[in-house]
Design an enzyme around this catalytic site. Structure first.
Site, PDB file in Angstrom:
ATOM      1  CB  SER A 264      -1.521  19.344  18.963  1.00 29.59           C
ATOM      2  OG  SER A 264      -1.447  19.841  17.648  1.00 29.59           O
ATOM      3  CE  LYS A 265      -7.055  14.249  21.088  1.00 27.87           C
ATOM      4  NZ  LYS A 265      -8.358  13.818  21.533  1.00 27.87           N
ATOM      5  NE  ARG A 266      -5.925  22.135  18.534  1.00 24.58           N
ATOM      6  CZ  ARG A 266      -5.211  22.851  19.389  1.00 24.58           C
ATOM      7  NH1 ARG A 266      -4.738  24.009  19.045  1.00 24.58           N
ATOM      8  NH2 ARG A 266      -4.960  22.392  20.595  1.00 24.58           N
TER       9      ARG A 266
ATOM     10  N   GLY B 170      -2.477  16.916  13.179  1.00 22.12           N
ATOM     11  CA  GLY B 170      -2.803  15.797  12.303  1.00 22.12           C
ATOM     12  C   GLY B 170      -1.598  14.957  11.921  1.00 22.12           C
TER      13      GLY B 170
END
Ligand code: GLU
Length: 472
Positions: A246-248, A250
């Protein structure tokens, strides 16, 4: 003519999943001799991140995913930025209202919250019962409104996805989503349909999160008399069996991988394999080769797991293929971050490190022995094969120091001659010499390579320092 598009929302970094979607859309178009289009989906003003659009341009350019049409390159179907097309959407939304496929909704936030609290899982079509003339009068009088899609109450919709086959969704499971928000901007749910149609997109390639909302879009295509595009949905990329990348987290951004010292060609190559494989299962593929080989039959129906170890291995193959000059040029910014490398012959260091580098941040580990010398453990002299230890080092080092000073130019031969003269194996002398010079059992090169790296003066300093330590 095949026309595909990449339609990112500028909400942050370009993560691996987004880049893969772009890559597949690019490859599909190139393979078919079609066009690849970039469209920026920026109608969600709250999630807009400054700089994100430039990052998208830069990444696509760097990775070689050149688009034939897009905001910064132009084309006949522009503008290619949704916020610049605001009026287009309203016109189509009004057509849908006239045909009964959409309706004005005036429900307040409070009413919607109450509905939710009372257990409703979707909007209850409350405003559908408002006569159209009355709704229009309220809009004209300035009352805030949204426009919602009118999904049939019953029935089943079906379409064929080119990867997953027939997809059936019960209309009952769909909601009367908002098409036009109270700020006048369209939602993604509406804009994607209008734009894909107006931009002549023939194949829509995107993540499986859209698999079950596609029937809503199909209703819009049908209601507006547009031809439906073909759909190709892609399974997610997972961090492990349970979690999506996920983008979250990072940990999955293109820029992060570049910073870690991955090469762009290797990143693109690895990402291509996360959900697609060519017939012969070859793994190392250039973009040009992928343009030849890409096809729907190779697209996986199951999720793939991102494996950084494998990506490192693939990267190492690309590193090995670099010319010494390009390796050195690429390594330079990584060297610059490491203080203790100052003053060393870095071009020479590059020749030692290239075959040992998987990713360029490995340079720090590969050279960590250099400063570690000052405190190394004398046990490094002990080697069973060569029968060496600190006592032998103490005995040999004075000779080795003299020999280094006198025979710097022909050091290797001089060390070999010394072994012969003493009647010992060359390996024994080289071991003592290399440990005394580096303090490390593992070094990126042999005894004389390490001496060349340090130069005569520093080599002598190190040998003398080691002599001091083993003589204590
Ligand atoms: N803007 C959407 C996203 O970033 C695009 C989805 C699509 O390709 O239609 O997820």
């Amino acid at each position: 003519m095949v026309r595909t598009r990449f339609a990112p929302s500028p909400t942050g970094f370009l993560h691996v999943g987004g880049l893969r979607t772009a890559l597949y859309a690019y490859l599909y178009a190139r393979k078919a001799g079609g066009k690849f289009i970039l469209r920026i989906e920026d109608t969600d003003l709250e999630r807009y991140v400054p700089g994100a659009v430039e990052l998208i341009y830069r990444t696509l350019r760097e990775t070689g995913l050149t688009y034939d049409e897009g905001p910064d390159v132009g084309g006949d179907y522009g503008p290619y930025v949704q916020s610049e097309r605001k009026n287009v959407y309203l016109e189509y939304a009004e057509k849908l209202i006239e045909s009964g496929d959409a309706y004005y909704c005036f429900c307040s936030k409070e009413r919607l919250a109450k509905l939710h609290e009372d257990g409703a899982t979707k909007y209850d079509k409350h405003c559908l019962s408002i006569p159209l003339a009355e709704a229009k009068a309220r809009v004209a009088a300035g009352e805030p409104y949204v426009i919602r899609q009118n999904i049939p109450k019953e029935g089943v919709s079906s379409y064929t996805d080119l990867v997953f086959g027939e997809i059936k969704v019960d209309y009952n499971d769909l909601e009367d989503n908002i098409l036009i928000k109270s700020d006048g901007y369209p939602t993604y749910n509406f804009a994607n349909v209008i734009d894909d149609h107006l931009m002549g997109i023939t194949h829509v390639i995107r993540g499986t999160e859209y698999l079950s909302s596609t029937p809503k879009y199909n209703l819009l295509y049908d209601a507006l008399g547009f031809e439906r595009p073909q759909y190709i949905h892609l399974q997610p990329i997972m961090r492990d069996a349970q979690h999506k990348l996920s983008k979250r987290h990072g940990d999955a951004n293109y820029e992060d991988f570049i910073a870690k010292g991955f090469l762009k060609d290797a990143i693109v190559n690895y990402i291509a394999l996360l959900g697609w494989s060519p017939k012969d299962n070859r793994e190392k593929l250039s973009l040009a080769e992928m343009e030849e080989l890409f096809g729907l039959e190779g697209i996986s129906k199951s999720a793939s797991i991102f494996d950084e170890t494998k990506m490192r291995w693939l990267n190492s193959l690309y590193v090995k293929e670099m010319t010494p000059e390009s390796y050195h040029a690429y390594a330079r910014p990584f060297y610059e971050k490491i203080d203790y490398l100052k003053g060393l012959d870095l071009a020479y260091l590059s020749t030692l490190l290239q075959s040992r580098t998987e990713v360029f941040t490995d340079i720090a580990n590969l050279t960590a022995f250099i400063p570690a010398f000052e405190t190394y453990d004398l046990a490094a002299f002990e080697n069973q094969k060569w029968k060496t230890d600190t006592a032998l080092a103490a005995k040999m080092l004075p000779d080795l120091i003299t020999l280094t000073d006198k025979n710097w130019e022909g050091l290797h031969d001089a060390l070999a001659a010394y072994a012969e003269e003493k009647g010992v194996k060359k390996g024994q002398v080289l071991w003592i010499f290399r440990i005394a010079l580096t303090g490390s059992v593992v070094t990126p090169g042999g005894a004389t390579e390490m001496a060349t790296l340090f130069g005569k003066k520093e080599s002598l300093r190190r040998l003398k320092e080691s002599l001091k330590r083993v003589s204590k």
